[in-house]
Design a protein around this motif. Structure first.
Motif, short mmCIF file in Angstrom:
data_model
loop_
_atom_site.label_atom_id
_atom_site.label_comp_id
_atom_site.label_asym_id
_atom_site.label_seq_id
_atom_site.Cartn_x
_atom_site.Cartn_y
_atom_site.Cartn_z
N MET A 32 5.62 10.94 2.41
CA MET A 32 4.19 11.77 1.58
C MET A 32 4.56 10.05 0.76
O MET A 32 5.52 9.47 0.40
CB MET A 32 3.97 12.15 0.38
CG MET A 32 4.01 13.13 1.72
SD MET A 32 2.54 13.49 2.88
CE MET A 32 0.87 14.05 1.61
N ILE A 33 2.98 9.66 0.58
CA ILE A 33 3.30 7.83 -0.51
C ILE A 33 4.83 8.69 -1.94
O ILE A 33 3.96 9.62 -2.55
CB ILE A 33 1.67 8.12 -1.40
CG1 ILE A 33 1.04 7.94 -0.03
CG2 ILE A 33 1.77 6.60 -2.12
CD1 ILE A 33 1.48 6.59 1.10
N ALA A 34 4.90 8.12 -2.51
CA ALA A 34 6.28 8.07 -3.26
C ALA A 34 5.97 8.19 -5.18
O ALA A 34 6.15 8.80 -4.87
CB ALA A 34 6.47 6.25 -3.47
N GLN A 35 4.26 7.65 -4.82
CA GLN A 35 3.73 7.56 -6.21
C GLN A 35 2.04 7.41 -6.38
O GLN A 35 2.14 6.47 -5.18
CB GLN A 35 3.94 6.86 -7.35
CG GLN A 35 4.21 5.09 -7.25
CD GLN A 35 4.41 4.87 -8.37
OE1 GLN A 35 5.46 5.24 -8.86
NE2 GLN A 35 3.98 4.13 -8.97
N PRO A 36 1.22 8.46 -7.04
CA PRO A 36 -0.23 7.84 -6.65
C PRO A 36 -0.59 6.22 -7.28
O PRO A 36 -0.12 6.09 -8.15
CB PRO A 36 -0.75 8.73 -7.85
CG PRO A 36 -0.09 9.36 -8.62
CD PRO A 36 1.51 9.19 -7.91
N TYR A 37 -1.32 5.72 -6.06
CA TYR A 37 -1.58 5.07 -6.54
C TYR A 37 -3.25 4.74 -6.56
O TYR A 37 -4.34 5.04 -5.43
CB TYR A 37 -1.71 3.63 -5.56
CG TYR A 37 -0.74 2.89 -5.52
CD1 TYR A 37 0.21 2.13 -6.87
CD2 TYR A 37 0.94 3.64 -5.10
CE1 TYR A 37 1.95 1.89 -6.74
CE2 TYR A 37 2.28 3.38 -4.92
CZ TYR A 37 2.46 2.54 -5.53
OH TYR A 37 4.08 1.79 -5.87
N HIS A 38 -4.24 4.91 -7.42
CA HIS A 38 -5.23 4.66 -7.94
C HIS A 38 -5.89 3.86 -8.42
O HIS A 38 -5.68 3.43 -9.84
CB HIS A 38 -5.68 6.12 -8.82
CG HIS A 38 -5.64 7.69 -6.76
ND1 HIS A 38 -6.35 7.84 -6.28
CD2 HIS A 38 -4.80 8.20 -7.59
CE1 HIS A 38 -5.51 8.57 -5.62
NE2 HIS A 38 -4.77 8.94 -5.86
N LEU A 39 -6.83 3.51 -8.87
CA LEU A 39 -8.03 1.99 -9.61
C LEU A 39 -9.00 2.12 -9.76
O LEU A 39 -9.97 2.92 -8.65
CB LEU A 39 -7.62 1.26 -9.23
CG LEU A 39 -7.90 0.61 -9.90
CD1 LEU A 39 -7.42 0.61 -11.46
CD2 LEU A 39 -8.04 -1.26 -9.65
N GLN A 94 4.13 0.63 6.48
CA GLN A 94 5.25 0.77 5.36
C GLN A 94 4.41 0.83 3.72
O GLN A 94 3.60 0.12 4.07
CB GLN A 94 5.45 -0.47 5.32
CG GLN A 94 6.85 -0.87 6.92
CD GLN A 94 8.03 -1.02 6.36
OE1 GLN A 94 8.62 -0.37 5.48
NE2 GLN A 94 8.82 -0.56 7.58
N GLU A 95 4.13 1.61 3.46
CA GLU A 95 4.07 1.93 1.72
C GLU A 95 4.05 0.70 1.11
O GLU A 95 3.19 0.21 0.63
CB GLU A 95 4.64 2.64 1.13
CG GLU A 95 3.75 3.31 -0.21
CD GLU A 95 4.47 4.00 -0.55
OE1 GLU A 95 4.32 4.95 -2.21
OE2 GLU A 95 5.03 5.42 -0.09
N LYS A 96 4.87 -0.40 1.53
CA LYS A 96 5.45 -1.32 0.42
C LYS A 96 4.35 -2.25 1.11
O LYS A 96 3.71 -3.16 -0.31
CB LYS A 96 7.15 -1.56 0.64
CG LYS A 96 7.10 -2.54 2.17
CD LYS A 96 8.60 -2.66 1.61
CE LYS A 96 8.89 -3.85 3.21
NZ LYS A 96 8.19 -4.95 3.16
N ASP A 97 4.11 -2.08 1.87
CA ASP A 97 3.23 -3.70 2.32
C ASP A 97 1.24 -2.76 1.60
O ASP A 97 0.72 -3.54 1.39
CB ASP A 97 2.82 -3.34 3.33
CG ASP A 97 4.14 -4.14 4.47
OD1 ASP A 97 4.49 -4.82 3.80
OD2 ASP A 97 4.38 -4.21 5.72
N ALA A 98 0.64 -1.90 1.64
CA ALA A 98 -0.01 -1.65 0.56
C ALA A 98 -0.51 -1.46 -0.15
O ALA A 98 -1.04 -1.91 -0.95
CB ALA A 98 0.02 0.47 1.73
#
Length: 106
Positions: A13-20, A69-73
């Motif tokens: 899963m995504i390591a931490q939430p990213y919301h804006l 990859q999550e890092k690219d997102a």
């Protein structure tokens, strides 16, 4: 590393939430814009950056980016945050609006 281990690692899963959710308003120019984005996991283990923007109170437009990859997102997410801040978008009280609220305007 066997095939199952590679598949299991890609399904994390995504390591931490990213919301804006940010807004840019100017009454003199009749400007009332919102910009919302988040990173969500897909069913296939990829990271998905979802962006929605438009006039406050409307459905707006939606654009979805898929990344292996999550890092690219996360890199694109942070770059867009910098761009929006530079253009005058500001966060507002989260009790008034949330990213989910903007998605419900569809």
């Amino acid at each position: 590393m066997d095939a199952w281990a590679r598949l299991r690692d890609s399904l994390t899963m995504i390591a931490q939430p990213y919301h804006l959710y940010v807004e840019r308003t100017n009454a003199e120019k009749n400007m009332a814009r919102f910009y919302a984005m988040s990173i969500e996991p897909t069913l296939f283990g990829e990271a998905c950056l979802m962006r929605r923007w438009g006039r406050i109170g409307t459905r707006g437009q939606l654009k979805v980016h898929h990344f292996e990859q999550e890092k690219d997102a996360v890199e694109l997410f942070l770059d867009l945050v910098r761009q929006k801040r530079h253009r005058g978008y500001r966060t507002i009280n989260s009790a008034q609006h949330t990213y989910r609220d903007s998605l419900q305007r569809r």
